[in-house]
Design a protein around this motif. Structure first.
Motif, PDB file in Angstrom:
ATOM      1  N   HIS A  36       0.824  -1.217   0.000  1.00  0.00           N
ATOM      2  CA  HIS A  36       0.000   0.000   0.000  1.00  0.00           C
ATOM      3  C   HIS A  36       0.856   1.265   0.000  1.00  0.00           C
ATOM      4  CE1 HIS A  36      -3.676   2.235   0.270  1.00  0.00           C
ATOM      5  NE2 HIS A  36      -3.263   2.861   1.354  1.00  0.00           N
ATOM      6  N   ASP A  39       4.132   2.841  -5.024  1.00  0.00           N
ATOM      7  CA  ASP A  39       3.451   3.260  -6.245  1.00  0.00           C
ATOM      8  C   ASP A  39       3.903   2.471  -7.471  1.00  0.00           C
ATOM      9  OD1 ASP A  39       1.962   5.238  -4.980  1.00  0.00           O
ATOM     10  OD2 ASP A  39       3.511   6.757  -5.268  1.00  0.00           O
ATOM     11  N   SER A  62       3.964   0.816 -12.805  1.00  0.00           N
ATOM     12  CA  SER A  62       3.184   1.543 -11.813  1.00  0.00           C
ATOM     13  C   SER A  62       2.078   0.617 -11.332  1.00  0.00           C
ATOM     14  CB  SER A  62       2.582   2.804 -12.431  1.00  0.00           C
ATOM     15  OG  SER A  62       3.605   3.657 -12.890  1.00  0.00           O
ATOM     16  N   SER A  64      -1.082   0.001  -7.913  1.00  0.00           N
ATOM     17  CA  SER A  64      -1.825   0.545  -6.779  1.00  0.00           C
ATOM     18  C   SER A  64      -2.772  -0.516  -6.245  1.00  0.00           C
ATOM     19  CB  SER A  64      -2.639   1.768  -7.210  1.00  0.00           C
ATOM     20  OG  SER A  64      -3.437   2.249  -6.135  1.00  0.00           O
ATOM     21  N   PRO A  68      -4.311   6.423  -1.900  1.00  0.00           N
ATOM     22  CA  PRO A  68      -3.424   6.610  -0.753  1.00  0.00           C
ATOM     23  C   PRO A  68      -4.212   6.814   0.534  1.00  0.00           C
ATOM     24  CG  PRO A  68      -2.848   8.100  -2.549  1.00  0.00           C
ATOM     25  CD  PRO A  68      -4.136   7.438  -2.921  1.00  0.00           C
ATOM     26  N   LEU A 145      -5.775   3.016  -9.464  1.00  0.00           N
ATOM     27  CA  LEU A 145      -4.629   3.453 -10.256  1.00  0.00           C
ATOM     28  C   LEU A 145      -4.630   4.948 -10.540  1.00  0.00           C
ATOM     29  CD1 LEU A 145      -4.526   0.343 -12.530  1.00  0.00           C
ATOM     30  CD2 LEU A 145      -2.562   1.195 -11.230  1.00  0.00           C
ATOM     31  N   ARG A 148      -3.546   7.436  -7.789  1.00  0.00           N
ATOM     32  CA  ARG A 148      -2.096   7.534  -7.529  1.00  0.00           C
ATOM     33  C   ARG A 148      -1.305   7.954  -8.759  1.00  0.00           C
ATOM     34  NH1 ARG A 148       0.259   4.119  -3.001  1.00  0.00           N
ATOM     35  NH2 ARG A 148      -1.540   3.459  -1.813  1.00  0.00           N
TER      36      ARG A 148
END
Length: 193
Positions: A36, A39, A62, A64, A68, A145, A148
């Protein structure tokens, strides 16, 4: 709906400022925490490319598991992929892969002056496979996705992007001295980061 989301984000920032990482005896929670917190990760596939066929091939993606903050982590690593990408071409032949994420990409290891290879700079290795998400899960993947990685929304539409997830079958945690710890997916999904 906006107010609870705003409160969740604000509490996430506050908690992130004061929260400590999970203790070494809580390996499943550590795995969730590290994923978590990250990224991106290194995804290793078995190459299907001419000259590399059958050999390991690692690439950065990348990812997620949710927005966040403490309110968003599902534990599922989501990715935004295109068939034009070399590793995705490998996955079309063999969907098995491994994914490594590390606190080295966060301020934590820099703050404590931990080298990325130091076990105290925790990293997690997932084994499993990459699968396209179904329509009912696409909204969740998109929110995870794009929250972030907002740049993703503007990536070229003619690249035929799709949402995928890492289907976890095995988990190894290296967060302390003494070697890897094994966490089952059941243990992993039953805890919160």
């Amino acid at each position: 709906a906006a107010r609870p989301l705003l409160l969740c984000a604000a509490s996430g920032l506050l908690l992130a400022a004061v929260a400590a990482i999970p203790p070494p005896e809580e390996a499943a929670r550590m795995a969730r925490y590290v994923l978590h917190s990250c990224d991106w990760g290194a995804l290793a596939t078995l190459s299907a490319q001419e000259g590399l066929r059958g050999r390991p091939f690692a690439n950065i993606f990348s990812l997620s598991d949710g927005p966040p903050g403490p309110c968003g982590g599902s534990g599922v690593p989501y990715l935004y992929l295109t068939d034009m990408e070399i590793s995705v071409q490998d996955l079309e032949v063999d969907s098995n892969a491994s994914l490594t994420v590390s606190l080295a990409q966060t301020p934590y290891c820099r703050k404590h002056r931990y080298d990325p290879q130091n076990p105290l700079c925790a990293h997690i290795i997932f084994a499993g496979s990459i699968v396209k998400v179904n329509d009912s899960e696409a909204g969740l993947a998109k929110k995870a996705l794009f929250s972030r990685h907002p740049e993703m929304e503007s990536w070229p539409k003619d690249h035929n992007w799709f949402f995928a997830k890492f289907n976890i079958t095995n988990i190894w945690v290296l967060d302390y001295f003494g070697g890897l710890k094994i966490v089952t997916p059941k243990e992993y999904y039953s805890v919160k980061p």
